[in-house]
Design a protein around this motif. Structure first.
Motif, PDB file in Angstrom:
ATOM      1  N   THR A  69       0.849  -1.191   0.000  1.00  0.00           N
ATOM      2  CA  THR A  69       0.000   0.000   0.000  1.00  0.00           C
ATOM      3  C   THR A  69       0.879   1.232   0.000  1.00  0.00           C
ATOM      4  OG1 THR A  69      -0.108   0.093   2.429  1.00  0.00           O
ATOM      5  CG2 THR A  69      -1.840  -1.158   1.300  1.00  0.00           C
ATOM      6  N   THR A 126      -6.068  12.507   7.871  1.00  0.00           N
ATOM      7  CA  THR A 126      -6.103  11.041   7.894  1.00  0.00           C
ATOM      8  C   THR A 126      -4.817  10.505   7.282  1.00  0.00           C
ATOM      9  OG1 THR A 126      -7.247  10.967   5.752  1.00  0.00           O
ATOM     10  CG2 THR A 126      -8.608  10.961   7.743  1.00  0.00           C
ATOM     11  N   ARG A 127      -4.324   9.432   7.859  1.00  0.00           N
ATOM     12  CA  ARG A 127      -3.074   8.840   7.384  1.00  0.00           C
ATOM     13  C   ARG A 127      -3.284   7.375   7.041  1.00  0.00           C
ATOM     14  NH1 ARG A 127      -1.474  12.350  11.410  1.00  0.00           N
ATOM     15  NH2 ARG A 127       0.215  13.786  10.866  1.00  0.00           N
ATOM     16  N   GLN A 128      -2.667   6.961   5.942  1.00  0.00           N
ATOM     17  CA  GLN A 128      -2.612   5.546   5.579  1.00  0.00           C
ATOM     18  C   GLN A 128      -1.145   5.144   5.559  1.00  0.00           C
ATOM     19  OE1 GLN A 128      -3.326   4.370   1.471  1.00  0.00           O
ATOM     20  NE2 GLN A 128      -4.476   2.578   2.165  1.00  0.00           N
TER      21      GLN A 128
END
Length: 279
Positions: A69, A126-128
């Protein structure tokens, strides 16, 4: 430890004397053994590929990597406006006299609303997290699986099957040759941090863990000694050739830390478009 790790390395056919694309495939599986009348299974959660090179160096723009990802950070900003109402009033009175001599009085009150506004910016971030399967991990070094999580595609996180073939046609790297008149020597070693070995059943005692570690260290040392002996044999076989004097007989593997064991080891030599390899 051939049941645990398989190593397949090769030079590509389209290699030139200046640029050498090299391919690597690693395979992982479980290693089973008995100790104190108990069957154990060892798997790997994270491993390291190390290259020891002579007369060449990897092109840093060609280093293999594969992530599951992308790491992303998204920020959403909104403007929030709040209005605070304030009332202000004014009182008045008057007396009116009529011609008939009657008098009347009036009392009045007037109210007016005054608005006060305030504006605030609200930010939502928001963090991925980026999840790597294979990534460069220092000088001439790659890591497969992250410590603690391993291969995130698997429930147990343990390495299994083939790696470095995720991209259809990407090499491990492209080697840039320093001196075309000299042979290129590459040693590929797979090392495993002892902390990344998963032993099942997990009820193994501390004593057994120490015995397992000692056994793996002994096998690691044997692999290094056998490799050095084969490189020496290779040197003797090509002693009559010009490349013989350039081969390194001993590898000390200073990169291998005290808490790591060598699971697989191979050396390769290439000169004038001809490749000789020794497992």
């Amino acid at each position: 430890m051939e049941d645990l790790v398989g190593l397949y390395f090769s030079f590509r056919q389209d290699a030139t004397d200046e640029r050498l694309p090299v391919d690597l495939t690693l395979t992982f599986d479980a290693f089973s053994f008995h100790l104190e009348d108990t069957a154990y299974e060892v798997r790997i959660q994270s491993a390291l590929v190390n290259l020891l090179v002579d007369n060449c160096s990897p092109d840093p723009t060609s280093l293999y990597n594969y992530h599951l990802t992308d790491g992303k950070i998204a920020e959403n900003r909104t403007q929030k406006t709040t209005t605070h109402a304030e009332l202000s009033g004014q009182a008045s009175s008057s007396v009116d006299a009529s011609a008939a001599g009657a008098a009347s009085s009036k009392v009045g009150f007037g109210a007016r609303a005054a608005g006060k506004r305030s504006t605030e910016m609200v930010s939502d971030v928001t963090r991925q997290n980026r999840i790597d399967l294979i990534r460069p991990a220092g000088q001439n070094r790659w890591r497969i699986g992250e410590p603690g999580s391993g291969d995130a595609r698997r429930n147990d996180g343990c390495l299994s099957g083939s790696y470095f073939r995720e991209h259809d046609d990407a090499p491990l790297c492209i080697m840039l040759v320093n001196d075309e008149e000299r042979p290129v020597q590459i040693t590929v070693a797979v090392s495993i941090p002892l902390s990344q070995l998963i032993v099942r059943p997990d009820t193994v005692s501390t004593k057994c863990q120490e015995l397992i570690g000692d056994s793996l260290r002994a096998q690691s040392n044997q692999a290094v000694e056998a490799h050095n002996a084969r490189v020496k044999e290779l040197k003797s076989r090509v002693a009559g050739l010009a490349i013989g004097k350039h081969l390194k007989q001993q590898q000390k593997f200073e990169w291998c830390r005290p808490d790591e064991v060598v699971a697989a080891l191979q050396s390769f030599v290439r000169t004038n478009r001809a490749t000789t390899d020794e497992k």
